[in-house]
Design a protein around this motif. Structure first.
Motif, PDB file in Angstrom:
ATOM      1  N   ASN A  67       0.827  -1.207   0.000  1.00 43.84           N
ATOM      2  CA  ASN A  67       0.000   0.000   0.000  1.00 43.84           C
ATOM      3  C   ASN A  67       0.862   1.258   0.000  1.00 43.84           C
ATOM      4  O   ASN A  67       0.521   2.256  -0.637  1.00 43.84           O
ATOM      5  N   LEU A  72      -1.084   4.322  -1.772  1.00 38.46           N
ATOM      6  CA  LEU A  72      -2.416   4.329  -1.190  1.00 38.46           C
ATOM      7  C   LEU A  72      -2.323   4.717   0.283  1.00 38.46           C
ATOM      8  O   LEU A  72      -3.262   5.193   0.878  1.00 38.46           O
ATOM      9  N   ASP A  73      -1.151   4.472   0.858  1.00 39.50           N
ATOM     10  CA  ASP A  73      -0.929   4.728   2.276  1.00 39.50           C
ATOM     11  C   ASP A  73       0.362   5.533   2.408  1.00 39.50           C
ATOM     12  O   ASP A  73       1.185   5.562   1.492  1.00 39.50           O
ATOM     13  N   ALA A  96      -2.917  10.674  -5.545  1.00 40.46           N
ATOM     14  CA  ALA A  96      -3.874  10.212  -6.560  1.00 40.46           C
ATOM     15  C   ALA A  96      -3.328  10.477  -7.959  1.00 40.46           C
ATOM     16  O   ALA A  96      -3.437   9.641  -8.852  1.00 40.46           O
ATOM     17  N   ARG A  99      -0.664   7.931  -8.737  1.00 40.01           N
ATOM     18  CA  ARG A  99      -1.253   6.628  -9.091  1.00 40.01           C
ATOM     19  C   ARG A  99      -1.776   6.651 -10.507  1.00 40.01           C
ATOM     20  O   ARG A  99      -1.606   5.710 -11.280  1.00 40.01           O
ATOM     21  N   PHE A 105      -2.955  -1.026 -10.764  1.00 39.87           N
ATOM     22  CA  PHE A 105      -3.219  -1.986  -9.690  1.00 39.87           C
ATOM     23  C   PHE A 105      -3.966  -3.198 -10.217  1.00 39.87           C
ATOM     24  O   PHE A 105      -4.871  -3.081 -11.042  1.00 39.87           O
ATOM     25  N   PHE A 107      -5.868  -6.554  -8.374  1.00 42.00           N
ATOM     26  CA  PHE A 107      -6.232  -7.060  -7.055  1.00 42.00           C
ATOM     27  C   PHE A 107      -6.644  -8.523  -7.118  1.00 42.00           C
ATOM     28  O   PHE A 107      -7.031  -9.031  -8.174  1.00 42.00           O
TER      29      PHE A 107
END
Lengths: 250, 401
Positions: A67, A72-73, A96, A99, A105, A107
């Motif tokens: 992350n 994201l983190d 953002a 990214r 990404f 998942f």
């Protein structure tokens, strides 16, 4: 894979410029007694063009590290240089943008928008880039072709098999021409054959497109597709080693 | 980009069509109620204005007794006579005076048998009360003086008695009196109180007094003031002359009353406006409730679509973009409700206008206002859920089941 040319094999350890540099990255959840150090002082450098598998038992901090790498983190402390730029202190919206422009990404649960066609799913990142409709559709189509789903643009996720859904997700990660694709247990919901197809696809993207891939997995068999294996235990790096080229049977 | 977002919002709305419809129902009903109330209110105000105009400007109604309505001493007060009318007509402030006596009668023609009211008056009545003779003619002076049995019909009564046929020259019967129809009045439509103004017969006042009632009283004097004369001065002059003629000493109260009809009509019209405002604000409250309904569903929607929001954030949507998406969705939803509500409200107002026999007068301003207001409701009540969506943590959101 039988058709792969043996002489096109790139070096096992690409020596491109560093894409990801983690220096003393720590991520702490909670405070006081309840404090948990999910990631504890990790140093890790990943170069452009690498294919890295991250393994480790659950709770070892591999997801938290993912992350952070995926912006994201944010780390509680430490330095994170992405492509030479310090990103640990960036705001939500700045991350953002990062990214959107550089990352893709994939998942475990595919995370496609339901009741939305494959094409529209793949177009999603481009919407936020502000691309026009025609250009979006063209790029999304090209990405779907690349993952072998040409002709299924109009299908809903519910009309696609698990393997196909994951291909759509990969096309979505791919469509913005990212430098890095982060895959979090991409084969966790798939049977062995589909898993291998997905891994072959990721391998091809890494080899042919030069996209750096970081993948979290708990299956040795999937990690074997990578060139480098990083193992987390208790928030620290326990092992970091090259992966032997896969057996001739592949 | 905005169009893109609107398209996206429409997609999300149609994906859950039934729920979207139920969500906007509150706004639909609210807007429809406001539109219907205001449109009907305006229609009836217009009606009042029209009947003010039909009364003629600067017209005074003079009646015996202290008050127009309520328990007055009217019965005991002496009636007017035709001489009072002539004397008033001689005042410089007065242009014309129509003495009036009315009686309920049954008009008979052939098989048709219609209860109506008969107004005995002079040809001046047409001027004072703004009536136009559509066909035929008004009373001749000779007919007025002699009390000839001639009559002029209102449009409603003509239709009831004659249907499509031309009534002029025909003879109708009132009690035992045979009466020749000499004219037909142009229709005025419904009055300020919704009554039918065209359901009556005009006859020379002497004919009504002698042949139908058997007395000499005049119940009302309708006085048109001369051009340029103020209502106040007209009332003063009329009162002074009548006090003198009725021998009312100084300090004694009038035993008659002078009423300014235009004043009454404008009062009616303001009562109307207050009522419309009151009903509209009640309707506006339901619009508010509709807005809360939208907020509720948008909050549910944000929770339901947490994962979707997580995906969008992961692929690089900024907080502002996510916020815009949900805000636009709320606005599109409530604007759809607004448009449906406007259509429904206008439909209801049209039906009401038909039933109440008032003009259907939709106002573009009110429609535009309702439209904007419904959009505004979307912004207000969509803001909180949209902000909640934008503030979601992408990691948590992606993990959400």
């Amino acid at each position: 894979m039988a058709a792969a040319q043996p002489d096109a094999q790139p070096p096992a350890q690409p020596d491109g410029p560093p894409l990801i540099e983690l220096r003393g990255i720590t991520r702490v959840y909670g405070t006081g007694e309840a404090e948990v150090r999910a990631v504890d002082g990790v140093d890790l450098t990943i170069r452009q063009g690498e294919f890295v598998a991250i393994m480790g038992p659950s709770g070892s901090g591999k997801s938290t590290a993912m992350n952070i790498i995926g912006c994201l983190d944010r780390p509680s402390s430490g330095q994170y240089l992405f492509n030479g730029v310090e990103v640990a202190g960036l705001s939500r919206d700045q991350r953002a943008v990062l990214r959107r422009e550089y990352l893709g990404f994939v998942f475990q649960g595919f995370n496609l928008l339901s009741r939305t066609s494959a094409l529209e799913n793949v177009e999603l990142p481009l919407i936020y880039k502000g691309l026009g409709r025609a250009e979006r559709a063209a790029q999304a189509r090209a990405a779907l072709d690349k993952v072998g789903l040409g002709g299924r643009e109009g299908h809903d996720p519910s009309q696609l098999s698990g393997g196909q859904q994951q291909r759509v997700a990969i096309a979505r990660a791919l469509v913005g021409n990212p430098m890095l694709i982060l895959a979090d247990e991409p084969t966790g919901n798939l049977d062995t054959q589909r898993s291998h197809e997905i891994m072959d696809l990721l391998t091809r993207l890494n080899r042919d497109e030069g996209i750096t891939i970081v993948m979290v997995t708990h299956e040795e068999g999937m990690a074997a597709f990578a060139r480098r294996l990083v193992v987390f235990v208790d928030g620290r790096l326990a092992r970091d080693e090259p992966v032997a080229p896969r057996g001739q049977g592949g | 980009m905005l169009w893109e977002t609107i398209r996206l919002a429409l997609q999300a709305i149609t994906r859950n069509a039934l729920r979207s419809f139920l969500t906007v129902l509150g706004v639909v009903i609210g807007v429809a109620a406001v539109i219907a109330m205001v449109t009907v209110g305006q229609g009836s105000s217009e009606q009042v204005r029209a009947s003010v105009a039909s009364l003629g400007t600067n017209v005074l109604m003079v009646r015996p007794g202290k008050q127009m309505m309520g328990p007055g001493a009217r019965e005991s007060a002496p009636a007017f006579s035709l001489h009072d009318a002539t004397a008033l007509a001689d005042l410089p402030a007065v242009q014309a005076v129509a003495p009036i006596v009315t009686t309920g009668q049954t008009a008979v023609f052939g098989n048709a048998n219609v209860a109506t009211s008969v107004t005995g008056t002079t040809a001046d009545y047409l001027t004072v009360s703004n009536w136009t003779v559509l066909r035929g003619r008004a009373f001749a002076p000779g007919e007025e003086a002699a009390g000839a049995a001639v009559c002029i019909l209102g449009e409603s009564l003509r239709r009831a008695l004659f249907g499509a046929a031309d009534p002029t020259g025909a003879v109708i019967r009132l009690k035992t009196v045979s009466c020749q129809v000499i004219g037909l009045l142009q229709a005025k439509g419904a009055g300020a109180m919704g009554q039918d103004q065209d359901d009556f017969i005009l006859m020379p006042i002497r004919a009504v007094q002698r042949r139908l009632l058997g007395m000499q009283d005049v119940s009302t004097l309708s006085v048109a003031l001369a051009p340029g004369v103020s209502t106040a001065r007209g009332i003063r002059d009329v009162e002074a002359l009548l006090r003198e003629r009725r021998r009312i000493g100084p300090g004694q109260e009038d035993n008659f009353s002078v009423l300014d009809m235009a004043q009454i009509a404008s009062m009616l019209s303001s009562v109307n406006a207050v009522l419309t405002g009151l009903l509209s604000s009640v309707a506006a409250v339901s619009l508010l409730v509709g807005g809360i309904g939208i907020m509720n569903i948008m909050l549910v929607s944000v929770t339901e679509r947490t994962r979707e929001i997580g995906i969008r954030l992961a692929v690089g949507a900024s907080a502002a973009q996510v916020m815009t998406q949900f805000l636009v969705e709320a606005v599109v939803l409530s604007v759809i409700g607004g448009v449906l509500g406007i259509a429904l409200g206008l439909g209801l107002a049209f039906l009401a206008a038909q039933i109440m026999v008032i003009p259907f007068s939709p106002s573009l301003g009110v429609v535009a206002l309702a439209f904007l207001f419904s959009g505004f409701v979307g912004v207000i009540f969509g803001f909180f859920p949209a902000r909640r969506a934008a503030r979601l943590d992408p990691i948590e959101a992606l993990r959400y089941q």
